[in-house]
Motif scaffolding. Structure first.
Motif, PDB file in Angstrom:
ATOM      1  N   ASN A 112      -9.775  18.831  19.265  1.00 52.48           N
ATOM      2  CA  ASN A 112      -8.650  18.152  20.085  1.00 52.48           C
ATOM      3  C   ASN A 112      -7.435  18.267  18.963  1.00 52.48           C
ATOM      4  OD1 ASN A 112      -8.520  15.723  18.422  1.00 52.48           O
ATOM      5  ND2 ASN A 112     -10.258  15.124  19.478  1.00 52.48           N
ATOM      6  N   ALA A 113      -6.126  18.017  19.700  1.00 46.57           N
ATOM      7  CA  ALA A 113      -5.053  17.846  18.978  1.00 46.57           C
ATOM      8  C   ALA A 113      -4.726  16.410  18.863  1.00 46.57           C
ATOM      9  CB  ALA A 113      -3.868  18.427  19.429  1.00 46.57           C
ATOM     10  N   ALA A 114      -4.392  15.796  17.513  1.00 44.16           N
ATOM     11  CA  ALA A 114      -4.267  14.313  17.338  1.00 44.16           C
ATOM     12  C   ALA A 114      -3.309  14.022  16.760  1.00 44.16           C
ATOM     13  CB  ALA A 114      -5.697  13.842  16.987  1.00 44.16           C
ATOM     14  N   GLY A 115      -2.737  12.882  16.878  1.00 46.10           N
ATOM     15  CA  GLY A 115      -1.555  12.352  15.963  1.00 46.10           C
ATOM     16  C   GLY A 115      -2.303  11.647  14.666  1.00 46.10           C
ATOM     17  N   GLU A 197       2.167   0.257  18.787  1.00 47.99           N
ATOM     18  CA  GLU A 197       0.831   0.648  19.187  1.00 47.99           C
ATOM     19  C   GLU A 197       0.177   1.523  18.122  1.00 47.99           C
ATOM     20  OE1 GLU A 197       1.454   0.999  24.016  1.00 47.99           O
ATOM     21  OE2 GLU A 197       1.916   2.671  22.697  1.00 47.99           O
ATOM     22  N   TYR A 198       1.034   2.465  17.376  1.00 50.13           N
ATOM     23  CA  TYR A 198       0.168   3.052  16.240  1.00 50.13           C
ATOM     24  C   TYR A 198      -0.174   2.132  14.865  1.00 50.13           C
ATOM     25  CZ  TYR A 198       2.065   7.683  17.671  1.00 50.13           C
ATOM     26  OH  TYR A 198       2.341   8.785  18.343  1.00 50.13           O
ATOM     27  N   ARG A 199       0.790   1.163  14.955  1.00 48.88           N
ATOM     28  CA  ARG A 199       0.421   0.053  13.931  1.00 48.88           C
ATOM     29  C   ARG A 199      -0.939  -0.508  14.262  1.00 48.88           C
ATOM     30  NH1 ARG A 199       4.763  -2.658  13.877  1.00 48.88           N
ATOM     31  NH2 ARG A 199       6.104  -1.466  12.175  1.00 48.88           N
ATOM     32  N   ALA A 208      -6.912   8.584  13.468  1.00 42.19           N
ATOM     33  CA  ALA A 208      -6.351   9.971  14.413  1.00 42.19           C
ATOM     34  C   ALA A 208      -6.372   9.283  15.928  1.00 42.19           C
ATOM     35  CB  ALA A 208      -6.973  11.089  14.048  1.00 42.19           C
ATOM     36  N   VAL A 209      -5.166   9.651  16.646  1.00 44.73           N
ATOM     37  CA  VAL A 209      -5.066   9.144  18.097  1.00 44.73           C
ATOM     38  C   VAL A 209      -4.966  10.435  18.979  1.00 44.73           C
ATOM     39  CG1 VAL A 209      -2.650   8.659  17.863  1.00 44.73           C
ATOM     40  CG2 VAL A 209      -4.301   7.811  19.828  1.00 44.73           C
ATOM     41  N   GLY A 210      -5.713  10.529  19.976  1.00 44.58           N
ATOM     42  CA  GLY A 210      -5.475  11.563  21.043  1.00 44.58           C
ATOM     43  C   GLY A 210      -5.774  11.148  22.635  1.00 44.58           C
ATOM     44  N   MET A 211      -5.837  12.013  23.309  1.00 45.29           N
ATOM     45  CA  MET A 211      -5.932  11.620  24.572  1.00 45.29           C
ATOM     46  C   MET A 211      -7.079  12.255  25.421  1.00 45.29           C
ATOM     47  SD  MET A 211      -1.762  12.151  25.982  1.00 45.29           S
ATOM     48  CE  MET A 211      -0.641  11.689  24.743  1.00 45.29           C
ATOM     49  N   ILE A 233      -4.594  17.800  13.110  1.00 42.74           N
ATOM     50  CA  ILE A 233      -3.662  16.540  13.161  1.00 42.74           C
ATOM     51  C   ILE A 233      -2.383  17.491  13.237  1.00 42.74           C
ATOM     52  CG2 ILE A 233      -2.630  15.167  11.590  1.00 42.74           C
ATOM     53  CD1 ILE A 233      -5.468  14.502  12.605  1.00 42.74           C
ATOM     54  N   THR A 234      -1.746  16.916  14.276  1.00 45.48           N
ATOM     55  CA  THR A 234      -0.532  17.512  14.864  1.00 45.48           C
ATOM     56  C   THR A 234       0.827  16.945  14.151  1.00 45.48           C
ATOM     57  OG1 THR A 234      -0.580  16.653  16.813  1.00 45.48           O
ATOM     58  CG2 THR A 234      -1.494  18.912  16.818  1.00 45.48           C
ATOM     59  N   ASP A 235       0.851  15.589  14.056  1.00 42.96           N
ATOM     60  CA  ASP A 235       1.964  14.868  13.669  1.00 42.96           C
ATOM     61  C   ASP A 235       1.615  13.683  13.085  1.00 42.96           C
ATOM     62  OD1 ASP A 235       0.796  14.334  16.347  1.00 42.96           O
ATOM     63  OD2 ASP A 235       2.544  13.202  16.939  1.00 42.96           O
ATOM     64  N   GLU A 236       2.490  13.255  12.052  1.00 42.53           N
ATOM     65  CA  GLU A 236       2.340  11.949  11.281  1.00 42.53           C
ATOM     66  C   GLU A 236       2.767  10.802  11.868  1.00 42.53           C
ATOM     67  OE1 GLU A 236       3.979  13.463   7.745  1.00 42.53           O
ATOM     68  OE2 GLU A 236       2.668  15.467   7.799  1.00 42.53           O
ATOM     69  N   CYS A 237       1.852   9.945  12.414  1.00 44.44           N
ATOM     70  CA  CYS A 237       2.233   8.760  13.088  1.00 44.44           C
ATOM     71  C   CYS A 237       2.489   7.441  12.203  1.00 44.44           C
ATOM     72  CB  CYS A 237       1.486   8.522  14.350  1.00 44.44           C
ATOM     73  SG  CYS A 237       1.230  10.146  15.325  1.00 44.44           S
ATOM     74  N   LEU A 238       3.510   7.229  11.370  1.00 48.78           N
ATOM     75  CA  LEU A 238       3.471   6.355  10.688  1.00 48.78           C
ATOM     76  C   LEU A 238       4.453   5.220  11.232  1.00 48.78           C
ATOM     77  CD1 LEU A 238       3.691   8.434   7.355  1.00 48.78           C
ATOM     78  CD2 LEU A 238       1.620   7.455   8.505  1.00 48.78           C
ATOM     79  N   LYS A 249       7.026  21.144  18.843  1.00 47.25           N
ATOM     80  CA  LYS A 249       6.408  21.209  17.441  1.00 47.25           C
ATOM     81  C   LYS A 249       4.742  20.789  17.398  1.00 47.25           C
ATOM     82  CE  LYS A 249       7.819  19.035  13.385  1.00 47.25           C
ATOM     83  NZ  LYS A 249       8.541  18.140  12.549  1.00 47.25           N
ATOM     84  N   ILE A 250       4.275  19.786  18.217  1.00 55.04           N
ATOM     85  CA  ILE A 250       3.143  19.158  18.107  1.00 55.04           C
ATOM     86  C   ILE A 250       2.168  20.302  18.499  1.00 55.04           C
ATOM     87  CG2 ILE A 250       1.408  18.011  19.527  1.00 55.04           C
ATOM     88  CD1 ILE A 250       3.155  15.595  19.414  1.00 55.04           C
ATOM     89  N   ILE A 251       2.708  21.526  19.598  1.00 53.63           N
ATOM     90  CA  ILE A 251       1.850  22.383  20.063  1.00 53.63           C
ATOM     91  C   ILE A 251       1.918  23.535  19.164  1.00 53.63           C
ATOM     92  CG2 ILE A 251       1.742  24.337  21.961  1.00 53.63           C
ATOM     93  CD1 ILE A 251       2.998  21.964  23.944  1.00 53.63           C
TER      94      ILE A 251
HETATM   95  N1  HPA Z   1      -0.919  10.173  20.368  1.00 54.16           N
HETATM   96  C1  HPA Z   1      -1.666  10.693  21.235  1.00 54.16           C
HETATM   97  N2  HPA Z   1      -2.203  11.969  21.346  1.00 54.16           N
HETATM   98  C2  HPA Z   1      -1.681  12.985  20.280  1.00 54.16           C
HETATM   99  C3  HPA Z   1      -0.616  12.465  19.538  1.00 54.16           C
HETATM  100  C4  HPA Z   1      -0.276  11.166  19.300  1.00 54.16           C
HETATM  101  O1  HPA Z   1       0.521  11.002  18.551  1.00 54.16           O
HETATM  102  N3  HPA Z   1      -0.377  13.875  18.904  1.00 54.16           N
HETATM  103  C5  HPA Z   1      -1.173  14.593  19.534  1.00 54.16           C
HETATM  104  N4  HPA Z   1      -1.811  14.227  20.398  1.00 54.16           N
END
Ligand code: HPA
Length: 274
Positions: A112-115, A197-199, A208-211, A233-238, A249-251
């Protein structure tokens, strides 16, 4: 009709088209799309031609089941995945996993792709999933249990086989690929998360978080399959330094991670015992 009968009907149709017994099932999620082209395919079957398979209402070409050889193994690849946020039930989302099991697989590989919420992670990193948290507020096993498919109360003490995590780490080392490890939390989406929510998700122990992914893994474990899972890991969720999500950008980051993840999965397949 009971679920196991629907699964057998679907598997029967597939078997009539190509009578090879796959050992490993691969869900070609984000980050593994191009692996489908590397399979020496014996058959490519459109989801629409398999009874009870979920199909896209907007795109009739979305989704095919590919049977063939990859890195010395017989595989069944599921190209085209369905998500809860699209409106599919988790029973629909996970039906292809049931069919892969009925065709004979003992192992499932998912991606998967995830944050990334672990501050050590960088966009573009790969993570082997060591465990998960199901925060979808739903479960594919809700409803009467079909005992022919698995137990009412499946054990979840090791959903991701430790031997396969070790294999992935050895494969990454051998291929010179940086591999993080961590816990994946699944949410429904389609919204990205708020800072709060990220916190919260970081605080409860997720890296990591994803759908996606967790429904398929729950069903795989219910069916007795070994699972190996990866996140790109597609993005940094701090939460305290969050930038607005940029889906393009995520894609792009997910696509850029594809060659690395495909190479890693090929190395894992090669190293897997039969
Ligand atoms: N949250 C949920 N799904 C995701 C994210 C995210 O930040 N990045 C890529 N998929």
């Amino acid at each position: 009709m009971e679920l196991h009968e629907m699964v057998l009907e679907a598997a029967e149709v597939v078997r009539k088209i190509a009578d090879i017994k796959p050992e490993v099932g691969i869900i070609l999620g984000t980050g593994l799309g191009m692996l489908g082209d590397k399979i020496e395919a014996v058959a490519r079957i459109s989801y629409g031609d398999i009874p009870h398979f979920p199909t896209s209402t907007v795109d009739t070409h979305a989704g095919e089941l590919i049977l063939g050889r990859l890195a010395g193994k017989n595989v069944v690849a599921l190209s085209g995945r369905f998500h809860r946020y699209e409106g599919y039930s988790l029973q629909q989302v996970t039906f292809p996993v049931r069919v892969a099991k009925a065709l004979g697989v003992h192992t499932l590989i998912v991606s998967n792709a995830a944050g990334g919420m672990n501050p050590q992670f960088q966009a573009g990193d790969l993570m082997v999933i060591t465990d998960h948290i199901n925060l979808m507020g739903d479960n594919p096993l809700i409803g009467p249990n079909d005992d022919a498919l698995g137990p009412r109360f499946p054990d979840m003490s090791e959903p991701y086989a430790r031997t396969l995590i070790d294999l992935a780490e050895a494969a990454a080392l051998k291929s010179g690929i940086r591999l993080q490890r961590g816990v994946y939390v699944a949410v429904t989406g389609p919204c990205l998360e708020t800072r709060a929510e990220y916190r919260f998700l970081r605080f409860i122990g997720a890296d990591a978080v994803g759908m996606s992914t967790v429904p398929e893994v729950i069903v795989a474990v219910h069916a007795g399959l070994r699972v190996l899972g990866f996140s790109a890991i597609t993005d940094e969720c701090l939460p305290d330094a969050l930038e607005a999500a940029n889906i393009e950008k995520i894609i792009a980051v997910a696509n850029a991670a594809e060659p690395k993840l495909s190479a890693l999965v090929l190395e894992c397949l090669q190293g897997m015992d039969a």
